[in-house]
Structure formats: C-alpha cells, structure tokens
Design a protein around this motif. Structure first.
Motif, PDB file in Angstrom:
ATOM      1  N   LEU A  81      14.001 -39.413 -10.568  1.00 24.38           N
ATOM      2  CA  LEU A  81      13.165 -38.320 -10.090  1.00 24.38           C
ATOM      3  C   LEU A  81      12.562 -38.729  -8.747  1.00 24.38           C
ATOM      4  O   LEU A  81      11.669 -39.582  -8.682  1.00 24.38           O
ATOM      5  N   GLN A  82      13.068 -38.139  -7.704  1.00 20.20           N
ATOM      6  CA  GLN A  82      12.561 -38.433  -6.362  1.00 20.20           C
ATOM      7  C   GLN A  82      11.255 -37.680  -6.140  1.00 20.20           C
ATOM      8  O   GLN A  82      11.137 -36.508  -6.496  1.00 20.20           O
ATOM      9  N   PHE A  83      10.248 -38.378  -5.577  1.00 23.43           N
ATOM     10  CA  PHE A  83       8.966 -37.731  -5.334  1.00 23.43           C
ATOM     11  C   PHE A  83       8.467 -38.042  -3.935  1.00 23.43           C
ATOM     12  O   PHE A  83       8.711 -39.120  -3.394  1.00 23.43           O
ATOM     13  N   VAL A  84       7.775 -37.073  -3.359  1.00 23.10           N
ATOM     14  CA  VAL A  84       7.202 -37.224  -2.018  1.00 23.10           C
ATOM     15  C   VAL A  84       5.816 -36.599  -2.027  1.00 23.10           C
ATOM     16  O   VAL A  84       5.664 -35.405  -2.295  1.00 23.10           O
ATOM     17  N   SER A  85       4.801 -37.420  -1.759  1.00 24.29           N
ATOM     18  CA  SER A  85       3.447 -36.915  -1.611  1.00 24.29           C
ATOM     19  C   SER A  85       2.956 -37.246  -0.216  1.00 24.29           C
ATOM     20  O   SER A  85       3.674 -37.849   0.580  1.00 24.29           O
ATOM     21  N   ALA A  86       1.731 -36.858   0.078  1.00 22.93           N
ATOM     22  CA  ALA A  86       1.196 -37.109   1.415  1.00 22.93           C
ATOM     23  C   ALA A  86       1.031 -38.603   1.680  1.00 22.93           C
ATOM     24  O   ALA A  86       1.043 -39.034   2.834  1.00 22.93           O
ATOM     25  N   ARG A  87       0.883 -39.418   0.612  1.00 20.54           N
ATOM     26  CA  ARG A  87       0.624 -40.850   0.788  1.00 20.54           C
ATOM     27  C   ARG A  87       1.769 -41.734   0.313  1.00 20.54           C
ATOM     28  O   ARG A  87       2.069 -42.740   0.948  1.00 20.54           O
ATOM     29  N   LEU A  88       2.381 -41.369  -0.773  1.00 23.20           N
ATOM     30  CA  LEU A  88       3.370 -42.256  -1.399  1.00 23.20           C
ATOM     31  C   LEU A  88       4.654 -41.499  -1.674  1.00 23.20           C
ATOM     32  O   LEU A  88       4.628 -40.327  -2.064  1.00 23.20           O
ATOM     33  N   ARG A  89       5.773 -42.182  -1.467  1.00 17.60           N
ATOM     34  CA  ARG A  89       7.065 -41.578  -1.801  1.00 17.60           C
ATOM     35  C   ARG A  89       7.951 -42.642  -2.457  1.00 17.60           C
ATOM     36  O   ARG A  89       7.757 -43.842  -2.276  1.00 17.60           O
ATOM     37  N   GLY A  90       8.908 -42.176  -3.234  1.00 22.82           N
ATOM     38  CA  GLY A  90       9.810 -43.091  -3.911  1.00 22.82           C
ATOM     39  C   GLY A  90      10.612 -42.349  -4.960  1.00 22.82           C
ATOM     40  O   GLY A  90      10.723 -41.113  -4.923  1.00 22.82           O
ATOM     41  N   THR A  91      11.156 -43.088  -5.906  1.00 25.41           N
ATOM     42  CA  THR A  91      11.960 -42.505  -6.972  1.00 25.41           C
ATOM     43  C   THR A  91      11.584 -43.160  -8.294  1.00 25.41           C
ATOM     44  O   THR A  91      11.620 -44.399  -8.410  1.00 25.41           O
ATOM     45  N   LEU A  92      11.202 -42.346  -9.274  1.00 25.71           N
ATOM     46  CA  LEU A  92      10.978 -42.860 -10.618  1.00 25.71           C
ATOM     47  C   LEU A  92      12.327 -42.986 -11.317  1.00 25.71           C
ATOM     48  O   LEU A  92      13.150 -42.072 -11.260  1.00 25.71           O
ATOM     49  N   VAL A  93      12.542 -44.127 -11.960  1.00 28.83           N
ATOM     50  CA  VAL A  93      13.822 -44.415 -12.596  1.00 28.83           C
ATOM     51  C   VAL A  93      13.596 -44.639 -14.088  1.00 28.83           C
ATOM     52  O   VAL A  93      12.750 -45.457 -14.473  1.00 28.83           O
ATOM     53  N   ALA A  94      14.342 -43.924 -14.914  1.00 28.84           N
ATOM     54  CA  ALA A  94      14.232 -44.077 -16.363  1.00 28.84           C
ATOM     55  C   ALA A  94      15.628 -44.172 -16.973  1.00 28.84           C
ATOM     56  O   ALA A  94      16.519 -43.397 -16.635  1.00 28.84           O
ATOM     57  N   THR A  95      15.813 -45.179 -17.838  1.00 26.18           N
ATOM     58  CA  THR A  95      17.033 -45.285 -18.631  1.00 26.18           C
ATOM     59  C   THR A  95      16.619 -45.414 -20.093  1.00 26.18           C
ATOM     60  O   THR A  95      15.436 -45.341 -20.430  1.00 26.18           O
ATOM     61  N   ALA A  96      17.598 -45.635 -20.945  1.00 29.71           N
ATOM     62  CA  ALA A  96      17.290 -45.782 -22.362  1.00 29.71           C
ATOM     63  C   ALA A  96      16.475 -47.041 -22.633  1.00 29.71           C
ATOM     64  O   ALA A  96      15.762 -47.123 -23.641  1.00 29.71           O
ATOM     65  N   THR A  97      16.548 -48.030 -21.725  1.00 27.05           N
ATOM     66  CA  THR A  97      15.893 -49.308 -21.983  1.00 27.05           C
ATOM     67  C   THR A  97      14.920 -49.752 -20.891  1.00 27.05           C
ATOM     68  O   THR A  97      14.273 -50.792 -21.037  1.00 27.05           O
ATOM     69  N   SER A  98      14.812 -49.010 -19.792  1.00 28.55           N
ATOM     70  CA  SER A  98      13.963 -49.476 -18.687  1.00 28.55           C
ATOM     71  C   SER A  98      13.280 -48.307 -17.997  1.00 28.55           C
ATOM     72  O   SER A  98      13.694 -47.149 -18.135  1.00 28.55           O
ATOM     73  N   PHE A  99      12.230 -48.649 -17.239  1.00 30.78           N
ATOM     74  CA  PHE A  99      11.511 -47.650 -16.453  1.00 30.78           C
ATOM     75  C   PHE A  99      10.859 -48.346 -15.271  1.00 30.78           C
ATOM     76  O   PHE A  99      10.483 -49.518 -15.331  1.00 30.78           O
ATOM     77  N   GLY A 100      10.742 -47.607 -14.160  1.00 27.67           N
ATOM     78  CA  GLY A 100      10.068 -48.180 -12.990  1.00 27.67           C
ATOM     79  C   GLY A 100      10.146 -47.263 -11.798  1.00 27.67           C
ATOM     80  O   GLY A 100      10.416 -46.065 -11.916  1.00 27.67           O
ATOM     81  N   ILE A 101       9.905 -47.842 -10.637  1.00 29.87           N
ATOM     82  CA  ILE A 101       9.917 -47.106  -9.386  1.00 29.87           C
ATOM     83  C   ILE A 101      10.887 -47.791  -8.436  1.00 29.87           C
ATOM     84  O   ILE A 101      10.991 -49.023  -8.419  1.00 29.87           O
ATOM     85  N   ALA A 102      11.619 -46.997  -7.669  1.00 24.30           N
ATOM     86  CA  ALA A 102      12.556 -47.529  -6.682  1.00 24.30           C
ATOM     87  C   ALA A 102      12.184 -47.008  -5.301  1.00 24.30           C
ATOM     88  O   ALA A 102      11.776 -45.858  -5.151  1.00 24.30           O
ATOM     89  N   HIS A 103      12.317 -47.873  -4.314  1.00 26.09           N
ATOM     90  CA  HIS A 103      12.108 -47.523  -2.907  1.00 26.09           C
ATOM     91  C   HIS A 103      10.722 -46.900  -2.664  1.00 26.09           C
ATOM     92  O   HIS A 103      10.591 -45.972  -1.874  1.00 26.09           O
ATOM     93  N   GLY A 104       9.721 -47.426  -3.358  1.00 24.49           N
ATOM     94  CA  GLY A 104       8.359 -46.941  -3.156  1.00 24.49           C
ATOM     95  C   GLY A 104       7.818 -47.366  -1.800  1.00 24.49           C
ATOM     96  O   GLY A 104       7.915 -48.531  -1.413  1.00 24.49           O
ATOM     97  N   THR A 105       7.271 -46.409  -1.071  1.00 30.26           N
ATOM     98  CA  THR A 105       6.744 -46.675   0.268  1.00 30.26           C
ATOM     99  C   THR A 105       5.436 -45.921   0.450  1.00 30.26           C
ATOM    100  O   THR A 105       5.377 -44.714   0.212  1.00 30.26           O
ATOM    101  N   GLY A 106       4.388 -46.659   0.831  1.00 30.36           N
ATOM    102  CA  GLY A 106       3.095 -46.027   1.070  1.00 30.36           C
ATOM    103  C   GLY A 106       1.969 -46.846   0.484  1.00 30.36           C
ATOM    104  O   GLY A 106       2.188 -47.846  -0.215  1.00 30.36           O
TER     105      GLY A 106
END
Length: 231
Positions: A81-106
């Motif tokens: 799930l790619q997200f873009v806000s006024a301060r932070l942008r990145g991609t939330l990543v979810a699989t059957a066994t893991s979760f996190g953020i990718a390419h977070g900038t801000g």
C-alpha cells in the motif's frame, strides 16, 4: 460468439468493475493487518486510489494521506500500500508472515517516543524496515536524528546519522555525531520496546565530571549510559 461465451464475458466484465470500484474503507482491513498501527478518521475513494483523512501510523499523525494498492505485488503474495502525506511517504508491506514499511522518506516526531533521549526528530531517507514475526527480517536506508536539548547537562551534536540494519532479531538504529565523539545505538524489538546505549568520548575533566554526574560510566569506548523505553 455463442450465448455461453457472451454470458461469460458479461460476468467477467461485471467482476472487473466490482474489483476496480472496491471501496477503500471496506477493503483496507483485508489487505493491511489491523494491528499495523494504520488508522484514520475516515476513508474515501477506492483501494486503488483513495484518501485516508486524518491518518495516523503507529500513533504518528500523517494528516490527509493518499494511498493506493499496488496490484502487481499481489501476484507475489504481498500487499503493498503506497502512501503519500505532506510529511512522510513510503509503502506499507504485508505478507502472511511479515509486516513493515519500505522506502520510507520524511521526518518522524520522536521526542515523546524515545524520552529521555534528547531526539526531536528522526528523518528517514529511503528506509525499509520489515519484521517477520518477532524477528527483524530486513532493514536498510539512512536515518538522521535531529537532537534537541541535553541529557544530564551533556549537549549532544545537533545532528547524528547512520544506516539502519538488523542486529539479530532487533532493529538497530546506529547514530554517530559529526565529530565522531558521540555514538547512540538504539535497538528496537517487534513490540516497539527499545533500549539505547549512548557513548561519549571525553578527554577534559570538566566534561568527564558532567558525564559522571549524569550517570555515565567509564567503558572501553568512552563513557556509557544505557536507557530503555517503548515507542
């Protein structure tokens, strides 16, 4: 075209329209875990192009945030799930066994979360952090700490920086001052609990006395203080 083929084509077209128009509010909980820390006052649009109003990520205010699900990632068993806000942008990543953020900038406001460490902000630069279960699975990218205030009368440099990495099952945020005289290692587990080790190298007796009064202890690499907390 046979009658059966026409019916099949109509059904496929109807299903395609339903998928295209999947509402964000209804489908977001299906692709992103409920315990991910992502929340919002309301959601409008579709899962492919929508807006989360007054969004928060793990308690961090993002404001109105544009989001879109990346469809090709679904073919690999990932929800991205790619997200873009006024301060932070990145991609939330979810699989059957893991979760996190990718390419977070801000920037991330950190003063309350890492208290008593005197860090006002953590500024991410293409940062990726993924946890699989209780284990740090991947950590890359750079982070810069904006320091405000002091600790026990010891003023840290205005900026410290480092590169994220996994240290066993923990996320390691290693921060070094520009002079190289100060080092702060923050280790974070999957539940958000952290422990910090601040090392200051000092030669003059006045600084040594301040460090000792603040609770620093002499060590092989300098004067050390260890602190703990939860995000």
């Amino acid at each position: 075209m046979t009658r059966r083929a026409r019916i099949a084509l109509i059904v496929m077209a109807a299903l395609a329209m339903l998928v295209i128009q999947l509402p964000l509010s209804a489908t977001l909980p299906l692709v992103i875990p409920r315990d991910s820390g992502l929340s919002a006052r309301s959601a409008t649009g579709t899962i492919w192009s929508g807006t989360l109003h007054d969004a928060q990520l793990a308690g961090l205010p993002l404001g109105d945030t544009r989001v879109r699900l990346l469809p090709l990632a679904l073919l690999t068993g990932q929800a991205r799930l790619q997200f873009v806000s006024a301060r932070l942008r990145g991609t939330l990543v979810a699989t059957a066994t893991s979760f996190g953020i990718a390419h977070g900038t801000g920037p991330i406001e950190a003063a309350v979360r890492v208290k008593p460490l005197p860090i006002a902000q953590l500024v991410l630069d293409d940062a990726t952090v993924l946890f699989g279960g209780k284990q740090c699975a991947e950590a890359t990218g750079n982070v810069r700490a904006v320091v405000g205030g002091d600790i026990g009368g010891i003023t840290l440099p205005g900026g410290m920086s480092g590169t994220l990495r996994c240290d066993g099952h923990l996320l390691l945020v290693p921060l070094v001052g520009q002079s190289g005289m100060e080092r702060l290692d923050i280790r974070i587990d999957s539940d958000g609990k952290w422990r910090g080790e601040l090392i200051v190298r000092a030669a003059d007796q006045a600084t040594v006395a301040k460090l000792a009064a603040a609770g620093f202890l002499p060590g092989p690499s300098g004067y050390i203080i260890r602190l703990t907390g939860a995000l």
